[in-house]
Every structure is written in structure tokens, then in C-alpha cells.
Write a protein that holds these residues in place. Structure first.
Motif, PDB file in Angstrom:
ATOM      1  N   ALA A 138      -0.223   8.413   1.320  1.00 51.25           N
ATOM      2  CA  ALA A 138      -0.657   9.591   2.083  1.00 51.25           C
ATOM      3  C   ALA A 138      -2.184   9.713   2.111  1.00 51.25           C
ATOM      4  CB  ALA A 138      -0.042  10.846   1.483  1.00 51.25           C
ATOM      5  N   SER A 139      -2.869   8.652   1.727  1.00 56.27           N
ATOM      6  CA  SER A 139      -4.336   8.703   1.662  1.00 56.27           C
ATOM      7  C   SER A 139      -4.966   7.685   2.606  1.00 56.27           C
ATOM      8  CB  SER A 139      -4.796   8.460   0.216  1.00 56.27           C
ATOM      9  OG  SER A 139      -4.200   9.406  -0.646  1.00 56.27           O
ATOM     10  N   ASN A 140      -4.231   7.346   3.668  1.00 60.33           N
ATOM     11  CA  ASN A 140      -4.765   6.401   4.662  1.00 60.33           C
ATOM     12  C   ASN A 140      -5.592   7.121   5.702  1.00 60.33           C
ATOM     13  OD1 ASN A 140      -3.410   4.074   3.707  1.00 60.33           O
ATOM     14  ND2 ASN A 140      -1.524   4.783   4.689  1.00 60.33           N
ATOM     15  N   LEU A 141      -6.711   6.507   6.085  1.00 64.93           N
ATOM     16  CA  LEU A 141      -7.361   6.920   7.323  1.00 64.93           C
ATOM     17  C   LEU A 141      -6.542   6.308   8.455  1.00 64.93           C
ATOM     18  CD1 LEU A 141      -9.508   7.421   5.107  1.00 64.93           C
ATOM     19  CD2 LEU A 141     -11.228   6.756   6.755  1.00 64.93           C
ATOM     20  N   SER A 142      -6.722   6.837   9.655  1.00 68.57           N
ATOM     21  CA  SER A 142      -5.898   6.365  10.773  1.00 68.57           C
ATOM     22  C   SER A 142      -6.701   5.385  11.631  1.00 68.57           C
ATOM     23  CB  SER A 142      -5.485   7.580  11.610  1.00 68.57           C
ATOM     24  OG  SER A 142      -4.891   7.170  12.803  1.00 68.57           O
ATOM     25  N   ASP A 143      -6.126   4.211  11.884  1.00 69.17           N
ATOM     26  CA  ASP A 143      -6.787   3.282  12.805  1.00 69.17           C
ATOM     27  C   ASP A 143      -5.758   2.791  13.816  1.00 69.17           C
ATOM     28  OD1 ASP A 143      -5.798   1.421  10.470  1.00 69.17           O
ATOM     29  OD2 ASP A 143      -6.223   0.080  12.153  1.00 69.17           O
ATOM     30  N   PRO A 144      -6.221   2.394  14.998  1.00 61.61           N
ATOM     31  CA  PRO A 144      -5.275   2.124  16.096  1.00 61.61           C
ATOM     32  C   PRO A 144      -4.300   0.995  15.807  1.00 61.61           C
ATOM     33  CG  PRO A 144      -7.563   1.743  16.792  1.00 61.61           C
ATOM     34  CD  PRO A 144      -7.622   2.311  15.421  1.00 61.61           C
ATOM     35  N   ASP A 145      -4.689   0.007  15.005  1.00 65.73           N
ATOM     36  CA  ASP A 145      -3.777  -1.113  14.756  1.00 65.73           C
ATOM     37  C   ASP A 145      -3.014  -0.971  13.446  1.00 65.73           C
ATOM     38  OD1 ASP A 145      -4.569  -2.349  17.125  1.00 65.73           O
ATOM     39  OD2 ASP A 145      -6.362  -3.137  16.138  1.00 65.73           O
ATOM     40  N   GLY A 146      -3.318   0.063  12.701  1.00 67.04           N
ATOM     41  CA  GLY A 146      -2.630   0.274  11.420  1.00 67.04           C
ATOM     42  C   GLY A 146      -2.936  -0.813  10.398  1.00 67.04           C
ATOM     43  N   THR A 147      -4.080  -1.502  10.573  1.00 67.45           N
ATOM     44  CA  THR A 147      -4.426  -2.600   9.659  1.00 67.45           C
ATOM     45  C   THR A 147      -5.331  -2.149   8.523  1.00 67.45           C
ATOM     46  OG1 THR A 147      -6.184  -3.044  11.235  1.00 67.45           O
ATOM     47  CG2 THR A 147      -4.242  -4.488  11.325  1.00 67.45           C
ATOM     48  N   HIS A 148      -5.993  -0.982   8.683  1.00 70.75           N
ATOM     49  CA  HIS A 148      -7.005  -0.595   7.700  1.00 70.75           C
ATOM     50  C   HIS A 148      -6.505   0.538   6.803  1.00 70.75           C
ATOM     51  CE1 HIS A 148      -9.276  -3.375  10.005  1.00 70.75           C
ATOM     52  NE2 HIS A 148     -10.303  -3.246   9.193  1.00 70.75           N
ATOM     53  N   THR A 149      -5.414   0.226   6.125  1.00 72.66           N
ATOM     54  CA  THR A 149      -4.818   1.188   5.197  1.00 72.66           C
ATOM     55  C   THR A 149      -5.503   1.088   3.835  1.00 72.66           C
ATOM     56  OG1 THR A 149      -3.234  -0.473   4.533  1.00 72.66           O
ATOM     57  CG2 THR A 149      -2.563   1.015   6.328  1.00 72.66           C
ATOM     58  N   LEU A 150      -5.234   2.074   3.003  1.00 70.55           N
ATOM     59  CA  LEU A 150      -5.744   2.014   1.621  1.00 70.55           C
ATOM     60  C   LEU A 150      -5.157   0.802   0.906  1.00 70.55           C
ATOM     61  CD1 LEU A 150      -7.290   3.296  -0.751  1.00 70.55           C
ATOM     62  CD2 LEU A 150      -5.282   4.739  -1.175  1.00 70.55           C
ATOM     63  N   GLU A 151      -3.894   0.527   1.187  1.00 66.03           N
ATOM     64  CA  GLU A 151      -3.245  -0.620   0.548  1.00 66.03           C
ATOM     65  C   GLU A 151      -3.945  -1.928   0.942  1.00 66.03           C
ATOM     66  OE1 GLU A 151       0.926  -1.023   1.400  1.00 66.03           O
ATOM     67  OE2 GLU A 151       1.149  -2.582  -0.136  1.00 66.03           O
ATOM     68  N   ALA A 152      -4.259  -2.063   2.246  1.00 71.41           N
ATOM     69  CA  ALA A 152      -4.931  -3.287   2.706  1.00 71.41           C
ATOM     70  C   ALA A 152      -6.285  -3.423   2.026  1.00 71.41           C
ATOM     71  CB  ALA A 152      -5.100  -3.249   4.225  1.00 71.41           C
ATOM     72  N   PHE A 153      -6.988  -2.296   1.883  1.00 72.23           N
ATOM     73  CA  PHE A 153      -8.297  -2.348   1.223  1.00 72.23           C
ATOM     74  C   PHE A 153      -8.145  -2.773  -0.241  1.00 72.23           C
ATOM     75  CE2 PHE A 153     -11.218  -0.004  -1.611  1.00 72.23           C
ATOM     76  CZ  PHE A 153     -12.389  -0.691  -1.289  1.00 72.23           C
ATOM     77  N   CYS A 154      -7.167  -2.179  -0.928  1.00 71.94           N
ATOM     78  CA  CYS A 154      -6.992  -2.500  -2.351  1.00 71.94           C
ATOM     79  C   CYS A 154      -6.610  -3.976  -2.519  1.00 71.94           C
ATOM     80  CB  CYS A 154      -5.948  -1.573  -2.974  1.00 71.94           C
ATOM     81  SG  CYS A 154      -6.542   0.119  -3.131  1.00 71.94           S
ATOM     82  N   GLN A 155      -5.765  -4.462  -1.613  1.00 72.70           N
ATOM     83  CA  GLN A 155      -5.394  -5.877  -1.672  1.00 72.70           C
ATOM     84  C   GLN A 155      -6.615  -6.772  -1.455  1.00 72.70           C
ATOM     85  OE1 GLN A 155      -2.247  -6.563   1.148  1.00 72.70           O
ATOM     86  NE2 GLN A 155      -0.707  -6.005  -0.388  1.00 72.70           N
ATOM     87  N   ALA A 156      -7.420  -6.403  -0.470  1.00 73.82           N
ATOM     88  CA  ALA A 156      -8.583  -7.235  -0.126  1.00 73.82           C
ATOM     89  C   ALA A 156      -9.625  -7.241  -1.240  1.00 73.82           C
ATOM     90  CB  ALA A 156      -9.213  -6.723   1.170  1.00 73.82           C
ATOM     91  N   THR A 157      -9.644  -6.185  -2.048  1.00 67.32           N
ATOM     92  CA  THR A 157     -10.709  -6.085  -3.057  1.00 67.32           C
ATOM     93  C   THR A 157     -10.172  -6.178  -4.483  1.00 67.32           C
ATOM     94  OG1 THR A 157     -10.521  -3.667  -2.929  1.00 67.32           O
ATOM     95  CG2 THR A 157     -12.235  -4.687  -1.590  1.00 67.32           C
ATOM     96  N   GLY A 158      -8.875  -6.502  -4.619  1.00 68.92           N
ATOM     97  CA  GLY A 158      -8.298  -6.695  -5.957  1.00 68.92           C
ATOM     98  C   GLY A 158      -8.186  -5.420  -6.769  1.00 68.92           C
ATOM     99  N   ARG A 159      -8.039  -4.285  -6.106  1.00 69.58           N
ATOM    100  CA  ARG A 159      -7.860  -3.025  -6.845  1.00 69.58           C
ATOM    101  C   ARG A 159      -6.374  -2.694  -6.956  1.00 69.58           C
ATOM    102  NH1 ARG A 159     -12.827   0.598  -6.157  1.00 69.58           N
ATOM    103  NH2 ARG A 159     -14.314  -0.776  -5.147  1.00 69.58           N
TER     104      ARG A 159
END
Ligand SMILES: Cc1cc2nc3c(=O)[nH]c(=O)nc-3n(C[C@H](O)[C@H](O)[C@H](O)COP(=O)(O)OP(=O)(O)OC[C@H]3O[C@@H](n4cnc5c(N)ncnc54)[C@H](O)[C@@H]3O)c2cc1C
Length: 412
Positions: A56-77
Motif C-alpha cells: 500500500a506504499s506504491n507511487l502510481s506509474d502508468p506501466d506499474g513497473t515502479h513499485t516499492l517492491e521493484a525498487f527494493c529488488q533493484a537495490t537489495g533491500r
């Protein structure tokens, strides 16, 4: 307005960033002003965790690719949709990553004036530039609206501050600090003060501190899920309604909307905070602050109980964890002509908006916490950015005159 940009966005928090991402993708000509994630960087305490769940802490982007989960995965968090509190620094870094990837051209300058001009708007910026825009979206969150109740508001800030005034609570080590409030911000500030070596007392008007339950298991049996659905703001049917249907919420009677926008989902502490508060420091409940005066280097509070009892409390400092109250009349950067043309929801300082978030001034939109009395409590949370950004983007992309060839080819 031949030299005008189509849309100016004022604000670069979760709502502004989300809308910026949608409008750019749709090829709308946009200029966006504000300090990215400023509320989260400058007005919240180090060591804080978000109360909202990961999903429930995602910003909204048109392709749904820039979720908090995607960020954490990309940065090892570490990340979990449920049950793993999101650290403040992770969320700030997520917002900055989102900005760098999707809205890199934000101009880090404040807007000092918005005036109506030639059927559109003229914005003045703090760097003395003037910008013309056909439409303006105001996404300025809550930072202008910190609320300090009556008796405390007269104290000098040497002895009384709003919780938003502190990022580093270790400055209160060994000092007597009273925290007033019973919501997440008051409770977490008190816990962080205590853990940073301050001598804390919590004072709350409520007779009892309320705590949210632990998040429900998303894999529970279907009947249980039907009885108590889980949604962006928490569990239960009322919460599901607030989370998912701001467009229905706006049809409720005004008094219900105003009441629900203010009281739904609070004040209460997150389940994971409970052991850091209970039994850790004195908590005085059922007491209101009736008087407050500076006393030497400190402060003396008069407290009254609902049973008529009174007592005094002395401290070095008081922190008001008493939240925010939107009052657009206080937004000096909206010029007098704009403020006087803005219809507000009776009994609040919040703007009336239509289903497309447009105010009573054609071409002026407001999104985020400032429209909670119309769109509901979801506007007070990051989760509401999806509805606001997609609705406003659809409206503005449809009426945009200058659209990128890519957007036109794609049929948007
Ligand atoms: C202590 C605390 C904890 C919270 N925890 C959570 C949580 O866990 N989960 C959750 O969903 N919500 C939480 N919230 C609520 C949070 O405020 C909103 O969810 C969210 O920040 C709203 O986003 P926004 O974009 O509307 O505003 P903000 O994030 O407040 O951003 C406002 C933007 O407006 C800009 N701005 C302001 N004035 C001007 C100007 N004159 N010119 C140009 N730009 C300007 C600022 O620079 C900033 O970029 C919390 C709030 C607080 C105070």
C-alpha cells in the motif's frame, strides 16, 4: 496563452510524482515544481517506519513497473507486501528513484504565487521566473498545515514544537519531554525519544491508546476474506470502501464525509509499535491540556480529566503530535483572487472538487490530503495517489493540446 505550458504541477511528493509520471507518459506538456519527497525527508523523525503496508506504499506509474517492491529488488533491500514495516529511509530512496527514472525534470523551486490570467494561470517562482499554464494541479500535501491545539499554540518554539519540527530526536537526550497525542506520529515520536535517551511522558485525551491489529494473512480461507477483506488502508468492509472507492465516497452526505475523512482509521498505533510504548514510559490517558506556560527554561502544563480532576506537569519541552488540519486559506502562495474563488467544503478548509478533482475554479485541480472531505480518507495516504493520478491524468491528457507524437501514435 500561446507560450503557456499545458499543465503546471505544484508539488513533488507521492501524489505529485505519480501524476507527473502519468502526464509525461501521456505526452502532455508539463512543468513541475517542488522539493521531491520533502515532507518525508525534512519533517519526519530518523528511525521512523511507515504505518502503511509495503503493497500500500506504491507511487502510481502508468506501466506499474515502479513499485516499492521493484525498487527494493533493484537495490537489495528487504521487502514484503504485508507484515514488514517499511523504513522511512527506504521510502525516501524509493521516491527519489521514482523521480530519477520517471520525472527527472522536476524543477526544485517553490511556487510563490498562483494567479488567474487570460483564461489560464500565471505562476511566480521563488527564483523570480513567471510561468504560464493552462491548467494547474496543486499537490502540496500537509506540510503547510501542522496543527498545534489551543493552549500549546501560544508557547514559544524553544519549549513547544510540532512533531514535524524534528528529524533528529536524539537532541532531547536526558531531557524531560511531554508528547501530546495518541496517533501514530505521537506514539512513534514518544518511542523514538525514549530510545534516544529522553525522559518521556505521553499525554493523550483518549481514555485508552488504540492499537491496530496485526495484518491479516492474505492466504486465509475465502470465507474469512469475505467477512473481513484486506485493502490498502487496512481490513474490514468500511476500510475496503474508503480504500477503493473515493468516487463513491464523494456521494455520501457532506456531514458524513467530513466526519469520516477526519476520524476514519485513527488515531491508533501500528501493531509493531506497541511493545516499544507499553510499559516503556509513563502514559497519561483521559487528560486534556487546558493551560500551558513557559516556566524558566521549561514549560508547565495544566491537565484536566473528563471526571473533573486536574493536575500539573512540568517538562523541558512539549512535542505536539497532534496532526495536520488542511486550511487552504492559509496557503499564501495561492493568491487572494484564487483563494477567494475556491469553494470549500463547509466546516473544513478543504477544497470542493468534482469527480475529476477540479475545483470551483476551472482548470485548477487539487489532489491529496487537501481533498479528503470530498474523496475520503484514502487521500490522506500514499495509496490514494493511484486514484488521484490516474483520474486527473485521464482528464488532462484528454484535453491536452500539445501532446507528443509517441502518445498520439499510441492512441492515448
Ligand atoms: C509522520 C507522518 C507519517 C506518515 N506515514 C504514512 C504512511 O506510513 N503511509 C501513508 O500512506 N501515508 C503516511 N503519511 C501521510 C502522508 O503525508 C501522505 O500519504 C503523503 O505524503 C501525501 O503526499 P502528497 O504528495 O500529497 O504530499 P507531500 O508528500 O506532503 O508532498 C508535498 C509536496 O509539495 C511541495 N510543495 C509544498 N509547497 C509548495 C510550493 N509553494 N511550491 C512548490 N511545491 C510545494 C513540497 O515540496 C512537496 O514536494 C504520513 C504523514 C506523516 C506526517
Amino acid at each position: 496563452m500561446s507560450d503557456a505550458v499545458e499543465v503546471a504541477i505544484v508539488g513533488a511528493g507521492p501524489y505529485g510524482l505519480s501524476l507527473g509520471a502519468h502526464l509525461r507518459k501521456a505526452g502532455v506538456s508539463v512543468r513541475q515544481f517542488g522539493l521531491p519527497m520533502q515532507l518525508w525527508r525534512a519533517f519526519m523523525p530518523e528511525g521512523m517506519f511507515l504505518k502503511s503496508q509495503g503493497f500500500a506504499s506504491n507511487l502510481s506509474d502508468p506501466d506499474g513497473t515502479h513499485t516499492l517492491e521493484a525498487f527494493c529488488q533493484a537495490t537489495g533491500r528487504p521487502y514484503a507486501s504485508y507484515g514488514l514495516p517499511v523504513p522511512l529511509d527506504t521510502f525516501v530512496a524509493y521516491g527519489q528513484w521514482f523521480r530519477a527514472e520517471l520525472v527527472p525534470d522536476i524543477e526544485e523551486v517553490l511556487v510563490t504565487d498562483v494567479a488567474r490570467r487570460d483564461g489560464g494561470f500565471e505562476l511566480s517562482l521563488a527564483n523570480s521566473e513567471q510561468v504560464r499554464a493552462r491548467k494547474v494541479v496543486v499537490a502540496i500535501g500537509v506540510e503547510h498545515f501542522a496543527y498545534v491545539p489551543g493552549p500549546l499554540s501560544a508557547l514559544p518554539d524553544t519549549v513547544c514544537t510540532h512533531a514535524s519540527a524534528h528529524t533528529d530526536l536524539s537532541v532531547f537526550r536526558d531531557r524531560d519531554v511531554v508528547v501530546v497525542g495518541a496517533g501514530q506520529s505521537a506514539l512513534e515520536s514518544a518511542a523514538l525519544l525514549h530510545e534516544n535517551g529522553a525522559k518521556v511522558t505521553l499525554v493523550a485525551r483518549k481514555d485508552k491508546i488504540r492499537w491496530n491489529g496485526v495484518p491479516l494473512n492474505p492466504e486465509r480461507p475465502p470465507l474469512q476474506r469475505l467477512r473481513e477483506p484486506e485493502s490498502g488502508l487496512g481490513s474490514g468492509w468500511a476500510t475496503w470502501f474508503y480504500s477503493n472507492h473515493p468516487d463513491w465516497f464523494r456521494h455520501l452526505p457532506r456531514s458524513t464525509r467530513v466526519y469520516r475523512a477526519r476520524t476514519a482509521l485513527g488515531p491508533a498505533g501500528a501493531s509493531w509499535l506497541r511493545t516499544r510504548v507499553e510499559g516503556q514510559f509513563p502514559t497519561l490517558t483521559g487528560l486534556s491540556v487546558t493551560s500551558a506556560k513557559a516556566d524558566g527554561d521549561g514549560v508547565r502544563l495544566g491537565l484536566a480529566g473528563s471526571d473533573g480532576s486536574t493536575r500539573e506537569l512540568a517538562a523541558d519541552h512539549v512535542i505536539a503530535g497532534t496532526g495536520y488540519r488542511t486550511d487552504l486559506a492559509r496557503l499564501s502562495f495561492l493568491g487572494t483572487q484564487v483563494r477567494s474563488g475556491l469553494k470549500t467544503v463547509a466546516g473544513t478548509g478543504s477544497s470542493v472538487v468534482g469527480r475529476d478533482y477540479q475545483t470551483s475554479i476551472p482548470g485548477l485541480y487539487v489532489i491529496g490530503p487537501a481533498v479528503a472531505p470530498t474523496m475520503g480518507p484514502v487521500m490522506r495516504f500514499v495509496f490514494g495517489s493511484e486514484h488521484a493520478a490516474t483520474t486527473v491524468a485521464r482528464q488532462l491528457a484528454g484535453s491536452a493540446v500539445s501532446r507528443s507524437p509517441a502518445a498520439v501514435t499510441a492512441g492515448r
